[in-house]
Design a protein around this motif. Structure first.
Motif, PDB file in Angstrom:
ATOM      1  N   LEU A 133       0.846  -1.196   0.000  1.00 14.44           N
ATOM      2  CA  LEU A 133       0.000   0.000   0.000  1.00 14.44           C
ATOM      3  C   LEU A 133       0.882   1.247   0.000  1.00 14.44           C
ATOM      4  O   LEU A 133       1.956   1.256   0.598  1.00 14.44           O
ATOM      5  N   ASP A 134       0.411   2.298  -0.658  1.00  9.96           N
ATOM      6  CA  ASP A 134       1.167   3.553  -0.703  1.00  9.96           C
ATOM      7  C   ASP A 134       0.794   4.518   0.408  1.00  9.96           C
ATOM      8  O   ASP A 134       1.615   5.362   0.792  1.00  9.96           O
ATOM      9  N   MET A 161       7.295   7.535  14.057  1.00  8.94           N
ATOM     10  CA  MET A 161       7.772   8.882  14.358  1.00  8.94           C
ATOM     11  C   MET A 161       9.147   8.866  15.020  1.00  8.94           C
ATOM     12  O   MET A 161       9.900   9.842  14.947  1.00  8.94           O
ATOM     13  N   ALA A 162       9.479   7.762  15.687  1.00 13.24           N
ATOM     14  CA  ALA A 162      10.788   7.647  16.329  1.00 13.24           C
ATOM     15  C   ALA A 162      11.878   7.162  15.368  1.00 13.24           C
ATOM     16  O   ALA A 162      13.064   7.188  15.719  1.00 13.24           O
ATOM     17  N   ASP A 163      11.461   6.732  14.176  1.00 18.63           N
ATOM     18  CA  ASP A 163      12.407   6.208  13.190  1.00 18.63           C
ATOM     19  C   ASP A 163      12.772   7.323  12.214  1.00 18.63           C
ATOM     20  O   ASP A 163      11.928   7.784  11.442  1.00 18.63           O
ATOM     21  N   PRO A 164      14.032   7.784  12.201  1.00 20.20           N
ATOM     22  CA  PRO A 164      14.422   8.891  11.307  1.00 20.20           C
ATOM     23  C   PRO A 164      14.146   8.611   9.839  1.00 20.20           C
ATOM     24  O   PRO A 164      13.893   9.530   9.060  1.00 20.20           O
ATOM     25  N   ALA A 165      14.167   7.326   9.456  1.00 21.11           N
ATOM     26  CA  ALA A 165      13.926   6.993   8.057  1.00 21.11           C
ATOM     27  C   ALA A 165      12.460   7.179   7.678  1.00 21.11           C
ATOM     28  O   ALA A 165      12.142   7.471   6.519  1.00 21.11           O
ATOM     29  N   TRP A 166      11.537   7.014   8.656  1.00 23.90           N
ATOM     30  CA  TRP A 166      10.111   7.100   8.370  1.00 23.90           C
ATOM     31  C   TRP A 166       9.493   8.424   8.795  1.00 23.90           C
ATOM     32  O   TRP A 166       8.422   8.793   8.294  1.00 23.90           O
ATOM     33  N   ARG A 167      10.138   9.151   9.705  1.00 26.57           N
ATOM     34  CA  ARG A 167       9.524  10.360  10.266  1.00 26.57           C
ATOM     35  C   ARG A 167       9.054  11.360   9.203  1.00 26.57           C
ATOM     36  O   ARG A 167       7.975  11.958   9.363  1.00 26.57           O
ATOM     37  N   PRO A 168       9.766  11.552   8.084  1.00 24.56           N
ATOM     38  CA  PRO A 168       9.272  12.516   7.075  1.00 24.56           C
ATOM     39  C   PRO A 168       7.996  12.060   6.369  1.00 24.56           C
ATOM     40  O   PRO A 168       7.370  12.861   5.667  1.00 24.56           O
ATOM     41  N   TYR A 169       7.623  10.786   6.542  1.00 25.82           N
ATOM     42  CA  TYR A 169       6.510  10.234   5.764  1.00 25.82           C
ATOM     43  C   TYR A 169       5.284   9.913   6.618  1.00 25.82           C
ATOM     44  O   TYR A 169       4.462   9.080   6.244  1.00 25.82           O
ATOM     45  N   ILE A 170       5.168  10.578   7.750  1.00 20.33           N
ATOM     46  CA  ILE A 170       3.976  10.438   8.572  1.00 20.33           C
ATOM     47  C   ILE A 170       3.513  11.826   9.001  1.00 20.33           C
ATOM     48  O   ILE A 170       4.311  12.678   9.387  1.00 20.33           O
ATOM     49  N   ASP A 171       2.226  12.072   8.851  1.00 15.87           N
ATOM     50  CA  ASP A 171       1.644  13.361   9.208  1.00 15.87           C
ATOM     51  C   ASP A 171       0.477  13.100  10.158  1.00 15.87           C
ATOM     52  O   ASP A 171      -0.094  12.005  10.185  1.00 15.87           O
ATOM     53  N   SER A 172       0.118  14.103  10.949  1.00 13.76           N
ATOM     54  CA  SER A 172      -0.968  13.918  11.904  1.00 13.76           C
ATOM     55  C   SER A 172      -1.773  15.192  12.051  1.00 13.76           C
ATOM     56  O   SER A 172      -1.318  16.286  11.705  1.00 13.76           O
ATOM     57  N   PRO A 217       7.563   6.730   0.518  1.00 14.99           N
ATOM     58  CA  PRO A 217       8.403   7.870   0.144  1.00 14.99           C
ATOM     59  C   PRO A 217       8.140   8.406  -1.258  1.00 14.99           C
ATOM     60  O   PRO A 217       8.294   9.598  -1.511  1.00 14.99           O
ATOM     61  N   ARG A 218       7.712   7.551  -2.177  1.00 17.07           N
ATOM     62  CA  ARG A 218       7.507   8.003  -3.552  1.00 17.07           C
ATOM     63  C   ARG A 218       6.227   8.834  -3.713  1.00 17.07           C
ATOM     64  O   ARG A 218       6.047   9.516  -4.710  1.00 17.07           O
ATOM     65  N   LEU A 219       5.318   8.745  -2.727  1.00 12.52           N
ATOM     66  CA  LEU A 219       4.049   9.466  -2.816  1.00 12.52           C
ATOM     67  C   LEU A 219       4.202  10.825  -2.157  1.00 12.52           C
ATOM     68  O   LEU A 219       4.641  10.934  -1.014  1.00 12.52           O
ATOM     69  N   ARG A 220       3.828  11.878  -2.838  1.00 15.95           N
ATOM     70  CA  ARG A 220       3.985  13.237  -2.324  1.00 15.95           C
ATOM     71  C   ARG A 220       2.631  13.955  -2.264  1.00 15.95           C
ATOM     72  O   ARG A 220       1.660  13.535  -2.884  1.00 15.95           O
ATOM     73  N   GLY A 221       2.594  15.043  -1.513  1.00 17.54           N
ATOM     74  CA  GLY A 221       1.384  15.836  -1.376  1.00 17.54           C
ATOM     75  C   GLY A 221       0.439  15.344  -0.299  1.00 17.54           C
ATOM     76  O   GLY A 221      -0.686  15.826  -0.172  1.00 17.54           O
ATOM     77  N   ASN A 229      -6.774  14.407  -4.938  1.00 19.74           N
ATOM     78  CA  ASN A 229      -6.348  15.342  -5.985  1.00 19.74           C
ATOM     79  C   ASN A 229      -5.122  16.153  -5.586  1.00 19.74           C
ATOM     80  O   ASN A 229      -4.619  16.956  -6.365  1.00 19.74           O
ATOM     81  N   ASP A 230      -4.616  15.968  -4.362  1.00 21.04           N
ATOM     82  CA  ASP A 230      -3.388  16.647  -3.921  1.00 21.04           C
ATOM     83  C   ASP A 230      -2.133  15.818  -4.179  1.00 21.04           C
ATOM     84  O   ASP A 230      -1.025  16.291  -3.953  1.00 21.04           O
ATOM     85  N   LEU A 231      -2.291  14.579  -4.620  1.00 19.42           N
ATOM     86  CA  LEU A 231      -1.183  13.628  -4.611  1.00 19.42           C
ATOM     87  C   LEU A 231      -0.451  13.569  -5.960  1.00 19.42           C
ATOM     88  O   LEU A 231      -1.033  13.808  -7.007  1.00 19.42           O
ATOM     89  N   TRP A 232       0.819  13.253  -5.862  1.00 13.29           N
ATOM     90  CA  TRP A 232       1.567  12.923  -7.049  1.00 13.29           C
ATOM     91  C   TRP A 232       2.681  11.938  -6.669  1.00 13.29           C
ATOM     92  O   TRP A 232       3.027  11.774  -5.498  1.00 13.29           O
ATOM     93  N   LEU A 233       3.237  11.265  -7.680  1.00 13.47           N
ATOM     94  CA  LEU A 233       4.297  10.287  -7.475  1.00 13.47           C
ATOM     95  C   LEU A 233       5.627  10.833  -7.976  1.00 13.47           C
ATOM     96  O   LEU A 233       5.698  11.427  -9.046  1.00 13.47           O
ATOM     97  N   GLU A 234       6.642  10.622  -7.175  1.00 11.00           N
ATOM     98  CA  GLU A 234       7.999  10.972  -7.636  1.00 11.00           C
ATOM     99  C   GLU A 234       8.429   9.993  -8.725  1.00 11.00           C
ATOM    100  O   GLU A 234       8.113   8.786  -8.623  1.00 11.00           O
ATOM    101  N   PRO A 235       9.093  10.477  -9.732  1.00 11.23           N
ATOM    102  CA  PRO A 235       9.548   9.578 -10.808  1.00 11.23           C
ATOM    103  C   PRO A 235      10.490   8.510 -10.276  1.00 11.23           C
ATOM    104  O   PRO A 235      11.211   8.727  -9.341  1.00 11.23           O
TER     105      PRO A 235
END
Length: 317
Positions: A44-45, A59-70, A294-298, A311-317
């Motif tokens: 799942l993306d 949230m405690a994992d530096p590799a994943w922290r940029p990819y979780i929002d609340s 990580p490849r999913l943005r927005g 409609n806010d989403l896009w994929l990094e190439p």
């Protein structure tokens, strides 16, 4: 797998803003933990309704922290107190219960420290929420003093009902709250009842002294809290026996106001008065989490449903 496929509609009026070619919604029935594991496995993306412990781990994992929002939700959990009979018709007893509850300990044990302690009824993002209004402090000695002043220095017993499902839930906070209340001399007698029995008792006018409940608002306006829960005619919703003609008049006045500054002033004061009256033991505001590949943005955790706006989403190439 049960999947619903939604393709991009080229005649959409904002077609230029839509980046994905389509969205696949996975409809397979699974637990929150199961869905989250499939996300970690790369199936799942984007996921939401993430269990608090898993959100804390990301949230405690530096590799994943940029990819979780609340976002803090339009939600408040609380203990409903039966205010129309002794001993809970005494505001000193109701305040004592609020001082007896250790919200920080509950938050760590049940919500991995990620929920937001509630000072009163209104959550953030709602007109009238005052960030300077602090929750009741955990002060067992203050609780004991208030109980003694109200004539309960030797302790008291209160009743509470639990459904069979809730009684088996290891993250149900009520047993832990019961132990915190017992530390100040209040025994919370927990009775496990099926829903049909609860309804039958209520129909006969029988209510527990204490009931664990919560309120999710459909839209971010304070009237959906005060008008639904604390107007005297709304007793069937809260089921706490609380009635105050002055509060009723303020609720009715607030529902008619149009000026934003006047509404802000009125609802802040109303929120403070409800805190002081303590018809509830105020607990928490839920925080909702959205995690994405990580490849999913927005991706952003929106306050209202749906939490992810496609409609806010896009994929990094």
């Amino acid at each position: 797998r049960k999947v619903a496929r939604f393709d991009r509609f080229d005649a959409y009026w904002e077609r230029h803003r839509i980046a994905p070619d389509g969205i696949d919604l996975d409809l397979a029935e699974d637990s929150e933990a199961g869905v989250f594991q499939r996300f970690l496995d790369g199936q799942l993306d984007v996921v939401w309704d993430i269990p608090y412990p898993e959100a804390a781990r990301l949230m405690a994992d530096p590799a994943w922290r940029p990819y979780i929002d609340s976002s803090v939700q339009l939600h408040t959990s609380f203990l409903v107190l039966r205010c129309d009979r002794s001993p809970l018709d005494d505001v000193r007893v109701r305040r004592a219960l609020n001082h007896a509850v250790d919200r920080a300990a509950l938050n760590e044990k049940v919500f991995a420290g990620l929920s937001v302690p509630a000072a009163s009824l209104l959550p953030p993002h709602v007109v009238g929420h005052d960030p300077t209004l602090r929750p009741y402090r955990h002060e067992p000695e203050t609780a004991k003093a208030l109980l003694a002043e109200a004539g309960h220095g030797n302790g008291l017993t209160l009743s509470a009902w639990l459904s069979p499902k809730d009684s088996r839930d290891p993250l149900n906070p009520l047993p832990l709250i019961a132990s915190q209340l017992e530390a100040v001399g209040v025994k919370l007698a927990l009775e496990v009842l099926p829903g049909e029995e609860m309804k039958a008792r209520k129909k006969d006018g029988i209510h527990p002294d204490v009931r664990l409940s919560r309120w999710f608002a459909d839209f971010p306006d304070p009237d959906t809290y005060f008008g639904s829960l604390f107007r005297s005619g709304a007793e069937a919703v809260l089921d706490g026996g609380y009635a105050n003609p002055e509060i009723d008049r303020e609720i009715e006045k607030g529902a008619r106001l149009l000026d934003p500054s006047e509404r802000e002033t009125l609802y802040r004061e109303l929120n403070r008065r409800i805190q002081a009256e303590a018809p509830l033991v105020f607990l928490f505001h839920n925080r909702a989490f959205v995690a994405h590949a990580p490849r999913l943005r927005g991706v952003q955790a929106h306050l209202l449903q749906p939490p992810v706006r496609w409609n806010d989403l896009w994929l990094e190439p």
